[in-house]
Design a protein around this motif. Structure first.
Motif, PDB file in Angstrom:
ATOM      1  N   ARG A 182       0.808  -1.220   0.000  1.00 43.14           N
ATOM      2  CA  ARG A 182       0.000   0.000   0.000  1.00 43.14           C
ATOM      3  C   ARG A 182       0.845   1.276   0.000  1.00 43.14           C
ATOM      4  N   THR A 183       2.138   1.103  -0.289  1.00 47.80           N
ATOM      5  CA  THR A 183       3.025   2.248  -0.512  1.00 47.80           C
ATOM      6  C   THR A 183       3.598   2.133  -1.920  1.00 47.80           C
ATOM      7  N   LEU A 184       4.375   1.105  -2.165  1.00 42.84           N
ATOM      8  CA  LEU A 184       4.836   0.837  -3.531  1.00 42.84           C
ATOM      9  C   LEU A 184       3.756   0.119  -4.329  1.00 42.84           C
ATOM     10  N   THR A 185       2.876  -0.579  -3.623  1.00 39.10           N
ATOM     11  CA  THR A 185       1.751  -1.213  -4.314  1.00 39.10           C
ATOM     12  C   THR A 185       0.509  -0.338  -4.204  1.00 39.10           C
ATOM     13  N   ARG A 186      -0.405  -0.525  -5.115  1.00 37.57           N
ATOM     14  CA  ARG A 186      -1.663   0.217  -5.098  1.00 37.57           C
ATOM     15  C   ARG A 186      -2.524  -0.222  -3.919  1.00 37.57           C
ATOM     16  N   PHE A 187      -3.432   0.662  -3.514  1.00 35.94           N
ATOM     17  CA  PHE A 187      -4.400   0.328  -2.472  1.00 35.94           C
ATOM     18  C   PHE A 187      -5.663  -0.249  -3.105  1.00 35.94           C
ATOM     19  N   THR A 188      -6.112   0.382  -4.188  1.00 30.26           N
ATOM     20  CA  THR A 188      -7.283  -0.126  -4.907  1.00 30.26           C
ATOM     21  C   THR A 188      -7.041  -0.071  -6.413  1.00 30.26           C
ATOM     22  N   HIS A 189      -7.831  -0.839  -7.143  1.00 36.51           N
ATOM     23  CA  HIS A 189      -7.825  -0.800  -8.603  1.00 36.51           C
ATOM     24  C   HIS A 189      -9.213  -1.201  -9.078  1.00 36.51           C
ATOM     25  N   ASN A 190      -9.826  -0.349  -9.890  1.00 36.92           N
ATOM     26  CA  ASN A 190     -11.181  -0.591 -10.389  1.00 36.92           C
ATOM     27  C   ASN A 190     -12.168  -0.891  -9.262  1.00 36.92           C
ATOM     28  N   GLY A 191     -12.004  -0.126  -8.170  1.00 36.89           N
ATOM     29  CA  GLY A 191     -12.936  -0.250  -7.054  1.00 36.89           C
ATOM     30  C   GLY A 191     -12.693  -1.414  -6.115  1.00 36.89           C
TER      31      GLY A 191
END
Length: 317
Positions: free
Chosen positions: A66-75
């Motif tokens: 959730r820093t280098l990786t996304r937290f959400t994608h397409n909801g």
């Protein structure tokens, strides 16, 4: 572009106004709607100092999930390294249910702005100890990890390729501290083809027996609120970090702010906090803690722009 400012003859207020305009011009990403900066002048002064010192003085320290990786994608919420293990290849239905119960119990505590780090610490130890025990009971096979990552929805943030490759090109060490699972973390980076020699990872690594079955976790537990101890114990042993007193630090938790505590005689530390959820509840606390706050920003646009700014001077070392 090099700007020559006649410091001796220019009033300080005018100088600061000029620098403010230069930062605004050269790093327009800082004007994005998702960016919050409480002490803009201090951030600008730090950026200028880091640029003058040159790229040879820089190191980057970052959290992973959730820093280098996304937290959400397409909801949908994107998988963390622990979530990736929640795969039928690795875990049965009962274990999956128990993992979700643990998440629902402890994650709200981790992000609760009304609790102190001291209150959270024993509960985080309790959480991750239970998770690791559950994973060990599943007798996870090492040879299945690659496929589990492929089948997951784990995603690095947009612009990750530029971020990793820019650091590698300029030989800037990237030190990743993660309370997640190091084996999974490495596989995510490797499958995105950005695992360069300047990347160093400090995380919870699995210990497999001779048949490739998980039997334990190596070393002391690393969780969100003890990264300071990890920083102190590991950073001193990395020769690549010596002589690099300027730090760009990325995290999504207040516990991540201690990741630079292992830096020897730091000169300038610029912190960037990704505020992914519970924005209104946590905005004030983050604004008082991080130099730059990125609100629900799923990109690496700002870190990339800052790195370009620091490394773009012709006088850079």
């Amino acid at each position: 572009m090099i700007y020559h400012i006649p410091w001796i003859y220019t009033p300080l207020r005018t100088v600061m106004a000029i620098w403010h305009q230069l930062i605004k011009t050269e790093i327009p990403e800082l004007s994005k709607g998702s960016v919050l900066i409480r002490e803009r002048s201090r951030v600008e002064e730090t950026l200028q100092a880091m640029r003058r010192a040159g790229v040879s003085s820089l190191q980057v320290i970052s959290d992973f999930d959730r820093t280098l990786t996304r937290f959400t994608h397409n909801g949908k919420t994107v998988a963390t390294t622990h979530n990736i293990l929640d795969n039928r290849l690795l875990m049965n239905e009962d274990a999956t249910r128990k993992m979700k119960e643990l998440l629902n119990t402890y994650y709200p505590i981790e992000i609760d702005s009304n609790r102190s780090a001291e209150e959270k610490l024993p509960l985080m130890v309790e959480w991750w100890t239970k998770v690791h025990e559950l994973l060990i009971q599943q007798k996870i096979r090492k040879d299945m990890l690659t496929q589990a990552v492929k089948e997951s929805n784990a995603m690095l943030r947009d612009g990750y390729k530029e971020f990793f490759e820019h650091l590698a090109e300029h030989q800037v060490p990237l030190l990743i501290f993660s309370a997640g699972v190091g084996d999974i973390l490495e596989e995510v980076i490797r499958q995105n083809q950005v695992f360069h020699s300047n990347v160093h990872i400090i995380s919870n690594y699995m210990d497999f027996d001779q048949t490739g079955v998980l039997q334990a976790f190596k070393g002391p537990l690393i969780h969100t609120f003890n990264k300071r101890e990890g920083a102190l114990s590991h950073a001193a042993g990395l020769r690549e970090l010596q002589g690099r007193p300027n730090v760009l630090l990325l995290g999504d938790s207040l516990g991540d702010l201690t990741m630079a505590d292992g830096v020897s005689k730091p000169h300038n530390i610029l912190t960037i906090g990704f505020l992914n959820d519970q924005v209104e509840e946590r905005k004030e606390l983050y604004a008082n803690s991080f130099g730059i706050i990125l609100v629900k920003d799923e990109t690496m646009d700002v870190p990339n722009a800052i790195l370009r700014y620091i490394t773009s001077s012709r006088d850079n070392k």
